[in-house]
Design a protein around this motif. Sequence first.
Motif, PDB file in Angstrom:
ATOM      1  N   HIS A  97      -3.616  10.028  -1.426  1.00 12.27           N
ATOM      2  CA  HIS A  97      -3.136   8.918  -2.255  1.00 12.27           C
ATOM      3  C   HIS A  97      -1.614   8.823  -2.211  1.00 12.27           C
ATOM      4  O   HIS A  97      -1.056   7.707  -2.169  1.00 12.27           O
ATOM      5  CB  HIS A  97      -3.621   9.093  -3.696  1.00 12.27           C
ATOM      6  N   TYR A  98      -0.954   9.953  -2.223  1.00  7.03           N
ATOM      7  CA  TYR A  98       0.515   9.966  -2.120  1.00  7.03           C
ATOM      8  C   TYR A  98       0.963   9.316  -0.814  1.00  7.03           C
ATOM      9  O   TYR A  98       1.891   8.492  -0.809  1.00  7.03           O
ATOM     10  CB  TYR A  98       1.019  11.405  -2.197  1.00  7.03           C
ATOM     11  N   LYS A 138      -0.685   7.188   1.008  1.00  2.79           N
ATOM     12  CA  LYS A 138      -0.953   5.743   0.945  1.00  2.79           C
ATOM     13  C   LYS A 138       0.187   5.014   0.245  1.00  2.79           C
ATOM     14  O   LYS A 138       0.612   3.939   0.678  1.00  2.79           O
ATOM     15  CB  LYS A 138      -2.271   5.486   0.205  1.00  2.79           C
ATOM     16  N   ALA A 139       0.686   5.623  -0.837  1.00  4.53           N
ATOM     17  CA  ALA A 139       1.810   5.020  -1.554  1.00  4.53           C
ATOM     18  C   ALA A 139       3.058   4.996  -0.684  1.00  4.53           C
ATOM     19  O   ALA A 139       3.802   4.004  -0.659  1.00  4.53           O
ATOM     20  CB  ALA A 139       2.075   5.786  -2.847  1.00  4.53           C
ATOM     21  N   GLU A 147       2.699   2.239   1.819  1.00  4.76           N
ATOM     22  CA  GLU A 147       2.789   0.902   1.214  1.00  4.76           C
ATOM     23  C   GLU A 147       4.230   0.534   0.877  1.00  4.76           C
ATOM     24  O   GLU A 147       4.656  -0.605   1.091  1.00  4.76           O
ATOM     25  CB  GLU A 147       1.927   0.850  -0.049  1.00  4.76           C
ATOM     26  N   THR A 188       8.001   6.724  -6.317  1.00  2.25           N
ATOM     27  CA  THR A 188       6.775   6.950  -5.550  1.00  2.25           C
ATOM     28  C   THR A 188       5.603   7.251  -6.473  1.00  2.25           C
ATOM     29  O   THR A 188       4.497   6.738  -6.280  1.00  2.25           O
ATOM     30  CB  THR A 188       6.975   8.104  -4.556  1.00  2.25           C
ATOM     31  N   ARG A 245       4.436   4.104  -8.044  1.00  2.00           N
ATOM     32  CA  ARG A 245       3.590   3.342  -7.125  1.00  2.00           C
ATOM     33  C   ARG A 245       2.186   3.939  -7.062  1.00  2.00           C
ATOM     34  O   ARG A 245       1.191   3.208  -7.017  1.00  2.00           O
ATOM     35  CB  ARG A 245       4.222   3.327  -5.730  1.00  2.00           C
ATOM     36  N   MET A 246       2.089   5.266  -7.077  1.00  2.00           N
ATOM     37  CA  MET A 246       0.781   5.919  -7.086  1.00  2.00           C
ATOM     38  C   MET A 246      -0.022   5.519  -8.322  1.00  2.00           C
ATOM     39  O   MET A 246      -1.228   5.280  -8.246  1.00  2.00           O
ATOM     40  CB  MET A 246       0.939   7.441  -7.045  1.00  2.00           C
ATOM     41  N   MET A 252      -1.489   1.963  -8.067  1.00  2.00           N
ATOM     42  CA  MET A 252      -2.544   1.762  -7.079  1.00  2.00           C
ATOM     43  C   MET A 252      -3.841   2.415  -7.538  1.00  2.00           C
ATOM     44  O   MET A 252      -3.821   3.551  -8.005  1.00  2.00           O
ATOM     45  CB  MET A 252      -2.131   2.376  -5.737  1.00  2.00           C
ATOM     46  N   THR A 270      -7.084   4.629  -7.132  1.00  2.00           N
ATOM     47  CA  THR A 270      -7.380   5.739  -6.227  1.00  2.00           C
ATOM     48  C   THR A 270      -8.772   5.558  -5.650  1.00  2.00           C
ATOM     49  O   THR A 270      -9.668   5.009  -6.292  1.00  2.00           O
ATOM     50  CB  THR A 270      -7.306   7.087  -6.963  1.00  2.00           C
TER      51      THR A 270
END
Length: 409
Positions: free
Chosen positions: A319-320, A322-323, A326, A339, A342-343, A346, A348
Amino acid sequence: MPPSPTRRALVAAAGLAALPAARGRAQSGPVIRLGVLSDFSGPYRDWSGPTTLACVQQAVAEAMAAHPGLKVEIVQADHQNKTDVGANTVRQWFDQRGVDAVVDANNSAVGLAVAGVAKEKDKVFLASGASTAALTGAQCTPNTVHWTYDTYMLAKATSQAMVKGGGTDWFFITADYAFGHMIESQATQFIAQAGGRVLGAVRYPFPQTTDFSAQLLQAQASGAKVLGLANAGTDTVNSVKQAQEFGLPKRGMKIALMLAYLTDIHTMGLPVAQGLLLTESFYWDLNDRTRAFWGRMKGKTGAFCPNQMNAGGYAATLHYLKACAEMGAAQAKLSGRDTVARMKAMPTDDDCFGRGSIRADGRKLHPAYLFEVKRPEDSKGPFDYYRLVATTPPEDAFRPLAEGGCVLA
């Protein structure tokens, strides 16, 4: 002791060899560096370090395959279960090695220290092994995400589900340190709320105790229906084995493990562990997605199947990254706070925990599962150890946001 980290140690090569073009494109972008801080040589090695590292490597390989412009490197270190070692290691990583995020820290005291350093340096802490609920409570920070489980979840899901199932009278054997005290205290509250009661408790010196005879005799004499073990690791394994030798399960006493992993059950073996009850947030045979994850990990984790701590390392890392992809790696490296924000923004979604979310206090939300360990004759093969007893939904499994004392709430 594990080898000291090298500058480009343990680059997650799985997937890179198959993607030479993607690798070439990634060379021009900044590198996201992850530090896996865990127990690689001590009493919790088999539960954490090498297997968590393998799961983080898997997450990195998958993230780079999904985002060809992303370049990631991994370093590792052993915190030796010492707060100063853990804090000094991550400080050096942040100051001298260009590390952007720390994963795991499977020791609550070490985890709290790492959270403080990450906040000071504006980096990211992805806690997958530390159990203290203080990480999303009074000591929360905008730089920390707490995945997998915490003492509140473990105490509530295990105790309340067992009381509803008839386990109304409890006796605790508790390790005499912060984790043991906290989980016993929280479980006592939840047992009372569910209509049960605690008949007694005994604390033992940690880590000096290996013989639990005296404590087990007190538990037996109490007449309790449930023995709650507020300990972890080797202590849990030893106390369960000795409880079996004393014949407590044969006398009708259920044993509840307040913090345990699939790894513990594997170490004990089903003849000893059968009938134990424990809460986990991940099990490889829970559904098609968890089975798919274990299928990808086979051959990469040595003799062990990933437990919930290892799965948390995978999911938090994925997930980190992915952030990072993005928002752009360059932007992600500028601010850990941004960051993590942003996590949180979003949703999960991963094969270990399914769909979920991250609250304002950094708490990752997902269900908690109460499992009973199977009898040997009911197991179909290696790591087929659990029978699902009860599920606690995310909104009930973790401490309510307003009750934690986190300033971010």
